[in-house]
Design an enzyme around this catalytic site. Structure first.
Site, PDB file in Angstrom:
ATOM      1  N   LYS A  34       0.827  -1.226   0.000  1.00  0.00           N
ATOM      2  CA  LYS A  34       0.000   0.000   0.000  1.00  0.00           C
ATOM      3  C   LYS A  34       0.859   1.273   0.000  1.00  0.00           C
ATOM      4  CE  LYS A  34      -3.879  -2.389   2.026  1.00  0.00           C
ATOM      5  NZ  LYS A  34      -4.846  -2.528   3.097  1.00  0.00           N
ATOM      6  N   GLY A  65      -3.292  -0.274  15.990  1.00  0.00           N
ATOM      7  CA  GLY A  65      -2.416  -0.458  14.847  1.00  0.00           C
ATOM      8  C   GLY A  65      -2.108   0.874  14.195  1.00  0.00           C
ATOM      9  N   GLY A 103     -14.363  -8.900  10.143  1.00  0.00           N
ATOM     10  CA  GLY A 103     -13.592  -8.231   9.087  1.00  0.00           C
ATOM     11  C   GLY A 103     -14.171  -8.492   7.706  1.00  0.00           C
TER      12      GLY A 103
END
Ligand code: NAP
Length: 537
Positions: free
Chosen positions: A327, A395, A503
């Site tokens: 990413k 995170g 998720g």
């Protein structure tokens, strides 16, 4: 002759699908029936693996059978035949007289053995690609092959293909070990560049990194591709099962005009994106196919891959999902090449979607945040607002950046918690939100918690990033980890009376957002969800 023209299917020039048969059990007729039922057009009899020439002979004499490729691969080229050249040639001649349809022999053997050239000349048609039934007597077509097991020739597959094409009348088969997806694309570009020659070519990038070359052989005019009965019957690394080729990749609907999409990451073998996006294309009747594209985990490897795609528009790569660890690499690549990046992706500092416009220019977006917000909204109810809500993001990696930026855009008050505090600080400074030390997560007071760490998956499956005591009724907990679906964090959240969101929900929403960016129409969410559900069975 029992089989007047076993290779008759060549007349259509549709790319064929061949199933290699490598076992003697169950009986060959049974294996062939299954291969045909699962979508194969022909089978490859790997006589070196089956190791029972009597059974092969019986099968070839059967009154009705599909065309077959007879292969007696030498150990030197990765096969199992370890006898002498003389024995191999005698067996090829004996079985070749039964007109399997095609005989595969390595270029090196062909070049070094006058005996082989003479014997195969008797049973093979070397006069060009005319249909076998047009000949005065049926003969086999010769497939001349070359296998590069080391990857040494993968930089320039065209060179090997051209060497094979030097032998008039033969079908050229070149197989290379792919180091990453760039090698698979090189193989496809080499096929495409030689399409106008009218010569028949099989070009394959082997290994998991080469899957795109197997799936897209039809688009780029390959003579055939291989797919196995099942994983135990694969004759080369990276060979997919026939059913997967048909059900997931829609082999029969891939045409020269099909647009190509894919997922770029390292690794990508676990990704459900091919199932989900291909099902979406199918439901929306979109002429497109989506493939896994594993690219080595460095900026340099990503740049090499993206630059290759950029200068090869004939590959028709129109959109890419970007996953771990690429990413930030995708963002850097777009910046360095002067391509557009959406404001949101810039703010998030991570690009998970690349789309190519009609003028060839690329644009980077981030749909992770949109996906997380849509999943939270679906759970909280349409009336609930995220504005003013207190949200904790665990995170500070690529997913956390997108999720935190999206929550802030919704007006939520976001606090970042990350194991490495400097990363939490850097992200909170970038986005203009709060950060707390990792140890403070025990005392989280937020009403929304989103786990964007990888704790709960892979080696850390079964672990939770939060102590169970930190969870309370009234909280809404989204775990971005979607494999396994029900993580320890979600189990603890459910036990504490909190709302637990898998998720999966975020994954499906971010995939739907990608579909809409690429195709410009509403994503067929139900079909995509169904494919995702089926991918677990
Ligand atoms: P990433 O950039 O590699 O970031 C990983 C994060 O996890 C970092 O913050 C890292 O902290 C933290 N971490 C790793 N091991 C840890 C441990 N043992 N204890 C505490 N923290 C740990 O990865 P990513 O792209 O952000 O992906 C993270 C997760 O999001 C993955 O599980 C991925 O599957 C998931 N995801 C899901 C979706 C979806 O649609 N559902 C979309 C994107 C991502 P340090 O900084 O200390 O290393």
């Amino acid at each position: 002759m029992a089989n007047p023209h076993p290779a008759d299917t060549t007349t259509t020039r549709r790319t064929l699908l061949a199933a290699p048969l490598v076992h003697i059990h169950p009986p060959l007729t049974e294996q062939v029936q299954r291969a045909l039922a699962d979508g194969a057009d022909l089978v490859e009899l790997r006589a070196d693996c089956i190791d029972d020439s009597g059974a092969i002979e019986d099968f070839l004499r059967a009154p009705s059978r599909p065309p077959c490729i007879l292969t007696l691969r030498s150990a030197a080229e990765g096969g199992r035949f370890d006898g002498t050249d003389a024995d191999r040639i005698a067996l090829m001649e004996r079985l070749g007289l039964l007109i399997p349809g095609y005989i595969d022999v390595e270029l090196d053997t062909w070049n070094r053995s006058a005996n082989l050239r003479q014997k195969l000349g008797l049973v093979c048609d070397m006069g060009g690609p005319q249909p076998l039934h047009a000949l005065d007597r049926p003969r086999n077509r010769l497939i001349l092959s070359r296998h590069d097991w080391t990857g040494a020739r993968s930089d320039d597959p065209g060179r090997t293909i051209d060497e094979l094409l030097n032998i008039q009348g033969a079908i050229a088969k070149a197989a290379f070990t792919a180091r990453d997806a760039t090698d698979a694309l090189r193989v496809l570009a080499a096929l495409h560049a030689r399409r106008g020659t009218g010569r028949e070519m099989i070009a394959i990038a082997m290994g998991e990194a080469g899957i795109a070359s197997r799936v897209l052989a039809g688009k780029f005019g390959g003579f055939l591709s291989f797919a196995a009965l099942d994983q135990s019957a694969a004759s080369a690394p990276g060979q997919l099962a026939l059913r997967r080729m048909g059900d997931v990749y829609r082999w029969n609907s891939i045409r020269a005009a099909s647009r190509v999409f894919g997922v770029v990451g390292w690794p990508v073998s676990h990704s459900r994106s091919p199932q989900v996006h291909n099902a979406g294309f199918d439901a929306a009747a979109t002429d497109a196919v989506y493939v896994p594209l594993p690219v080595e985990p460095t900026q340099a490897a990503f740049d090499r891959f993206a630059d290759y795609v950029d200068v090869h528009p004939e590959l028709d790569i129109s959109g890419l999902s970007i996953t771990i660890p690429h990413k930030p690499h995708a963002l850097r690549w777009l910046l360095d090449r002067g391509y557009e990046i959406s404001t949101f992706a810039q703010r998030a500092g991570a690009v998970n979607t690349l789309s190519r416009a009609a003028d060839g220019r690329w644009r980077g977006d981030n749909t992770d945040g949109v996906g997380a917000v849509a999943a939270l909204r679906a759970s909280l109810g349409a009336a609930a607002s995220l504005a003013g809500a207190r949200a904790a993001v665990l995170g500070a990696g690529g997913a956390a950046r997108g999720v935190a930026a999206a929550l802030l855009a919704e007006g939520a008050h976001v606090t970042i918690y990350n194991r490495t505090h400097t990363a939490a600080d850097a992200l909170s400074a970038d986005l203009g939100c709060a950060s707390q030390s990792w140890e403070e997560r025990d005392r989280i007071s937020a009403s929304i918690i989103v786990n964007c760490t990888s704790v709960g998956m892979g080696a850390a499956a079964g672990e939770s990033p939060l102590p169970a005591g930190a969870l309370r009724a009234g909280m809404t907990v989204l775990d971005t980890v979607y494999s396994p679906r029900r993580t320890a964090l979600l189990r603890d959240a459910g036990a504490a009376g909190a709302a637990a969101i898998e998720g999966t929900e975020m994954f499906l929403e971010q995939a739907a957002a990608q579909f809409e960016l690429w195709i410009g129409q509403p994503a067929p969410r139900q079909a995509m969800r169904q494919a995702f559900e089926q991918s677990w069975t």
